[in-house]
Design an enzyme around this catalytic site. Structure first.
Site, PDB file in Angstrom:
ATOM      1  N   HIS A   1       0.824  -1.217   0.000  1.00  8.14           N
ATOM      2  CA  HIS A   1       0.000   0.000   0.000  1.00  8.14           C
ATOM      3  C   HIS A   1       0.861   1.273   0.000  1.00  8.14           C
ATOM      4  CE1 HIS A   1      -0.215  -0.726   4.640  1.00  8.14           C
ATOM      5  NE2 HIS A   1       0.843  -0.020   4.342  1.00  8.14           N
TER       6      HIS A   1
ATOM      7  N   HIS B   1      -0.722   4.689   9.828  1.00  9.90           N
ATOM      8  CA  HIS B   1       0.661   5.162   9.881  1.00  9.90           C
ATOM      9  C   HIS B   1       0.742   6.445  10.697  1.00  9.90           C
ATOM     10  CE1 HIS B   1       0.217   2.686   6.282  1.00  9.90           C
ATOM     11  NE2 HIS B   1       1.477   2.377   6.409  1.00  9.90           N
TER      12      HIS B   1
ATOM     13  N   HIS C   1      10.711  -3.557   2.868  1.00 12.03           N
ATOM     14  CA  HIS C   1      11.088  -2.146   2.789  1.00 12.03           C
ATOM     15  C   HIS C   1      11.536  -1.639   4.145  1.00 12.03           C
ATOM     16  CE1 HIS C   1       6.875  -1.682   4.093  1.00 12.03           C
ATOM     17  NE2 HIS C   1       6.931  -0.362   4.125  1.00 12.03           N
TER      18      HIS C   1
ATOM     19  N   GLU D   1       5.132  -5.128   8.324  1.00  9.85           N
ATOM     20  CA  GLU D   1       3.719  -4.990   7.951  1.00  9.85           C
ATOM     21  C   GLU D   1       3.143  -6.295   7.391  1.00  9.85           C
ATOM     22  OE1 GLU D   1       3.340  -0.279   6.712  1.00  9.85           O
ATOM     23  OE2 GLU D   1       3.518  -1.743   5.115  1.00  9.85           O
TER      24      GLU D   1
HETATM   25 FE   LIG Z   1       2.448   0.841   5.384  1.00  6.51          FE
END
Ligand SMILES: [Fe+2]
Lengths: 284, 129
Positions: A12, A59, A193, A240
């Site tokens: 996302h 977030h 990431h 995540e």
């Molecule tokens: Fe995220």
């Protein structure tokens, strides 16, 4: 009765939302990313889901450090796209499904998962970018969405195991709902990431691909992978990916049904700082 | 007994755990305030005065004004909160992430296009490359 017809998994990345909103999808950099979702958009047109149960993480948008729920279910009638600092994304507001959401909350809490119930919440890119990837840029989203937020900001997030078990409780809850709804469960975030520190920009393709393989064929084993491995191998924000195990846990092969069909699989590096992964599994 | 923190040997990585969160509480809440357009405008008009409204340490305020994100993280900041400062400056997540690596913006972007930073040699502090 309501039934879960399929599960969808996708990264996302916020820059993907920005690329869409600013009309950059035809740029050479972004083309391969969006191409990976052409099939998915067509598939959604045929599937016509009635409700999407969308697992994502906030977030530091709706939840500051004042309140950090591990699992939060959105039971409101609607949710506004949040201003994350760049101004709100120009996307439709998200219509909820308060009745099904309340049903799931009641069922799942009685199954020993202590959810936080949220009646007011803005939703950030974690929720709206997957909707954009799967539905494009419509005037209104095609169906109601139940936002389900998981804490992955402050360590420790829930374990993969806990997420996987929760998915199974969510499946039970949805299947005990009286209306004949076509429900999809989505797991979002990842893949590898890292957005912080000198190691920022970390990508681990081999690990990501193995994660996709195991999510399909060995979700039970995958659910036992500890946090430390996610952080070390897939980056501090790669954690995540535990959220994908909630959606996978909701599939019917885990209560003795047939294995799901892999309808679509896609992987691409990079989108901004991130490896983009995407999977569609259909229940049989 | 203190908590086991098996994640402290990952190079170039700070895990935002409960201790860090406590240390960075006001810094992160300040960042959060930048989600409102009027606060962004007030902060831009006079950063020092705006920061002085928060019970942050002097070190934290200096790190924010210097836009030293590594320092902010060392002092309890979390990237998802710090991103609000970047947003206020009109910076993308890629520019923010890159700024912490010692690379130029172009170098970082190139590294990502070529597949990102390799995991080899980056799993553990002291590991051979
Ligand atoms: Fe995220």
């Amino acid at each position: 009765m309501a039934r879960i017809t399929s599960s969808v998994y996708t990264s996302h990345v916020p820059a993907v939302g920005a690329a869409l909103d600013l009309g950059k999808t035809a740029e050479a950099y972004w083309q391969p990313v969006f191409k990976g979702y052409d099939f998915s958009k067509q598939w959604e047109k045929e599937q016509k889901p009635d409700v999407i149960f969308l697992v994502f993480n906030d977030h530091a948008t709706a939840f500051s450090l004042d309140l950090i729920p591990t699992f939060a279910i959105g039971t409101a009638a609607e949710f506004q796209p949040a201003d994350e600092g760049w101004g709100p994304r120009p996307v439709p507001k998200v219509i909820g499904h308060p009745k099904l959401a309340a049903h799931i909350a009641q069922s799942v809490i009685q199954d020993d998962f202590d959810l936080t119930i949220v009646n007011k919440m803005d939703v950030d890119h974690g929720l709206t970018v997957p909707l954009s990837l799967m539905f494009g840029q419509p005037q209104a989203w095609p169906c109601p969405v139940i936002p389900f937020a998981v804490n992955v900001v402050q360590y420790p997030p829930p374990s993969g195991r806990r997420c996987f078990m929760l998915g199974q409780a969510i499946r039970k809850a949805i299947e005990s709902y009286d209306e004949p709804l076509n429900v999809q469960v989505w797991g979002t975030g990842g893949m590898s990431h890292q957005l912080q520190g000198p190691r920022a920009g970390l990508i681990n393709k081999e690990w990501d691909k193995a994660f996709l393989d195991r999510l399909i064929d060995d979700p039970e084993g995958l659910s036992k992978v500890p946090h430390l491995e996610y952080v070390r191998e897939a980056g501090s924000e790669g954690i995540e990916l535990v959220m994908w195990l909630i959606a996978r846990g909701a599939m019917s092969d885990l209560r003795g049904g047939k294995k799901p069909t892999v309808r679509h699989r896609f992987y691409h590096v990079p989108a901004s700082n991130t490896a983009v992964g995407h999977l569609i599994l259909e229940n049989n | 007994m203190s908590l086991d923190k098996p994640y402290t040997d990952i190079p170039g990585t700070t895990i935002f755990d409960a201790d860090k969160s406590r240390e960075g509480y006001h810094l992160n809440q300040f960042c959060m305030s930048l989600m409102k357009a009027e606060n962004r405008a007030r902060f831009k008009a006079n950063e020092r005065a705006y920061l002085d409204e928060w019970p942050m340490s002097e070190e934290q305020k200096q790190a924010v004004m210097a836009r030293d994100l590594n320092r902010c993280i060392a002092l309890g900041g979390n990237i998802y909160f710090l991103a609000k400062i970047g947003a206020t400056d009109g910076k993308s997540f890629q520019q923010m992430a890159g700024s912490m690596t010692g690379m130029t913006e172009d170098q970082y972007r190139d590294m990502m296009v070529k597949g990102g930073r390799s995991i080899e040699g980056n799993r553990k502090i002291g590991e051979k490359k």
